[in-house]
Motif scaffolding. Sequence first.
Motif, short mmCIF file in Angstrom:
data_model
loop_
_atom_site.label_atom_id
_atom_site.label_comp_id
_atom_site.label_asym_id
_atom_site.label_seq_id
_atom_site.Cartn_x
_atom_site.Cartn_y
_atom_site.Cartn_z
N PRO A 122 -1.53 1.30 12.46
CA PRO A 122 -2.76 1.31 11.52
C PRO A 122 -1.95 2.01 10.18
CG PRO A 122 -2.95 3.17 12.76
CD PRO A 122 -1.96 2.44 13.72
N VAL A 123 -2.66 1.70 8.98
CA VAL A 123 -2.57 2.61 7.73
C VAL A 123 -2.84 3.85 7.96
CG1 VAL A 123 -2.81 2.14 5.46
CG2 VAL A 123 -2.49 0.17 6.68
N ARG A 124 -1.94 4.64 7.58
CA ARG A 124 -2.27 6.03 7.64
C ARG A 124 -2.73 6.53 6.05
NH1 ARG A 124 -1.21 8.36 12.53
NH2 ARG A 124 0.20 7.23 13.77
N LEU A 125 -3.78 6.90 5.79
CA LEU A 125 -4.14 7.34 4.66
C LEU A 125 -4.99 8.53 4.48
CD1 LEU A 125 -6.27 4.02 3.83
CD2 LEU A 125 -3.81 4.63 3.09
N ALA A 126 -4.37 9.35 3.32
CA ALA A 126 -5.03 10.61 3.17
C ALA A 126 -4.79 10.76 1.52
CB ALA A 126 -4.29 11.66 3.81
N PRO A 127 -5.87 11.57 1.02
CA PRO A 127 -5.59 12.01 -0.32
C PRO A 127 -4.33 12.37 -0.87
CG PRO A 127 -7.70 12.69 0.40
CD PRO A 127 -7.01 12.28 1.59
N GLY A 128 -3.86 11.72 -1.72
CA GLY A 128 -2.44 11.92 -2.26
C GLY A 128 -1.28 10.88 -1.82
N THR A 129 -1.90 10.08 -0.83
CA THR A 129 -0.72 9.12 -0.25
C THR A 129 -0.57 8.04 -1.24
OG1 THR A 129 -1.85 9.66 2.05
CG2 THR A 129 -0.54 7.54 1.78
N ARG A 130 1.03 7.93 -1.53
CA ARG A 130 1.25 6.72 -2.28
C ARG A 130 1.14 5.49 -1.48
NH1 ARG A 130 2.02 6.67 -7.16
NH2 ARG A 130 3.34 5.41 -7.23
N VAL A 131 0.42 4.54 -2.17
CA VAL A 131 0.56 3.15 -1.67
C VAL A 131 0.86 2.04 -2.56
CG1 VAL A 131 -1.68 4.05 -0.29
CG2 VAL A 131 -1.86 3.38 -2.45
N SER A 132 0.87 0.98 -2.18
CA SER A 132 1.20 -0.28 -2.63
C SER A 132 0.46 -1.36 -2.31
CB SER A 132 2.68 -0.47 -3.20
OG SER A 132 3.19 -0.57 -2.00
N GLY A 133 0.71 -2.36 -2.90
CA GLY A 133 0.08 -3.67 -2.31
C GLY A 133 -0.70 -4.74 -3.09
N THR A 134 -1.46 -5.41 -2.81
CA THR A 134 -2.12 -6.37 -3.98
C THR A 134 -3.70 -6.27 -3.78
OG1 THR A 134 -2.37 -8.00 -2.14
CG2 THR A 134 -0.30 -8.09 -3.85
N TYR A 135 -4.30 -6.13 -5.08
CA TYR A 135 -5.53 -5.90 -5.28
C TYR A 135 -6.09 -7.35 -6.08
CZ TYR A 135 -10.25 -4.33 -6.88
OH TYR A 135 -11.67 -4.37 -7.10
N LEU A 136 -6.89 -8.27 -5.58
CA LEU A 136 -7.45 -9.40 -6.10
C LEU A 136 -6.14 -10.33 -6.66
CD1 LEU A 136 -10.29 -7.94 -8.11
CD2 LEU A 136 -10.38 -9.64 -5.98
N GLY A 137 -5.26 -10.19 -5.89
CA GLY A 137 -3.87 -11.10 -6.21
C GLY A 137 -2.88 -10.30 -7.09
N GLN A 138 -3.18 -9.04 -7.49
CA GLN A 138 -2.19 -8.53 -8.57
C GLN A 138 -1.61 -7.34 -7.81
OE1 GLN A 138 -1.96 -9.74 -11.77
NE2 GLN A 138 -3.50 -11.36 -10.98
N SER A 139 -0.22 -7.11 -7.87
CA SER A 139 0.49 -6.23 -7.37
C SER A 139 -0.03 -4.86 -7.92
CB SER A 139 1.97 -6.59 -7.22
OG SER A 139 2.20 -7.53 -6.70
N PHE A 140 0.12 -3.66 -7.32
CA PHE A 140 -0.22 -2.49 -7.71
C PHE A 140 0.68 -1.36 -6.77
CE2 PHE A 140 -2.82 -2.46 -4.35
CZ PHE A 140 -2.85 -1.31 -3.78
N ALA A 141 0.81 -0.36 -7.80
CA ALA A 141 1.26 1.00 -7.08
C ALA A 141 0.66 1.98 -7.28
CB ALA A 141 2.75 1.09 -7.33
N GLY A 142 0.33 3.02 -6.55
CA GLY A 142 -0.65 4.21 -7.01
C GLY A 142 -0.65 4.91 -5.75
N HIS A 143 -2.04 5.71 -5.95
CA HIS A 143 -2.18 6.81 -4.70
C HIS A 143 -3.61 6.84 -4.31
CE1 HIS A 143 -3.03 9.28 -8.66
NE2 HIS A 143 -3.82 9.80 -7.71
#
Length: 146
Positions: free
Chosen positions: A59-80
């Motif tokens: 599973p993806v482990r998520l918690a506030p402050g976790t750095r994430v990346s991926g795609t949203y509506l086909g657009q790449s992103f990085a954030g938290h």
Amino acid sequence: MELDLSKSAVTALKTEAKSLREDRTWEGTPTSHAQALELVARKHGVRDWNTLRAQAVRPVRLAPGTRVSGTYLGQSFAGHVQGVQLLAQGNRLRVILHFDDAVDVVQFESFSAFRQRVTAIVGQDGRSFTHTSDGVPHMVLETAGI
């Protein structure tokens, strides 16, 4: 608080398949357990049961402050991650993300709509249950350590 959905994910998916099998039997379309597992996998946007099961165990482990990346509506992103909430279904998370750079969520050249903070409902694999018209999940999350 870190949420890890792997413990019950496989059990929940098998229960979903059992329910589907029972529903189809009542409708007059008997379905084997193996067929029901394959149908559940396709419903969740993967090609087969083995792929879905593998995703459920990692599973993806998520918690506030976790750095994430991926795609949203086909657009790449990085954030938290700004926030995480386990939903009543037990295998879904509502995540609030803040992107490092705003993402243009419109694919038209003559129009733009930038978003820097978004909310999405994702499964234990980090993929949203909603898809674009071409079948791509709205959100695909990745975290370090997966």
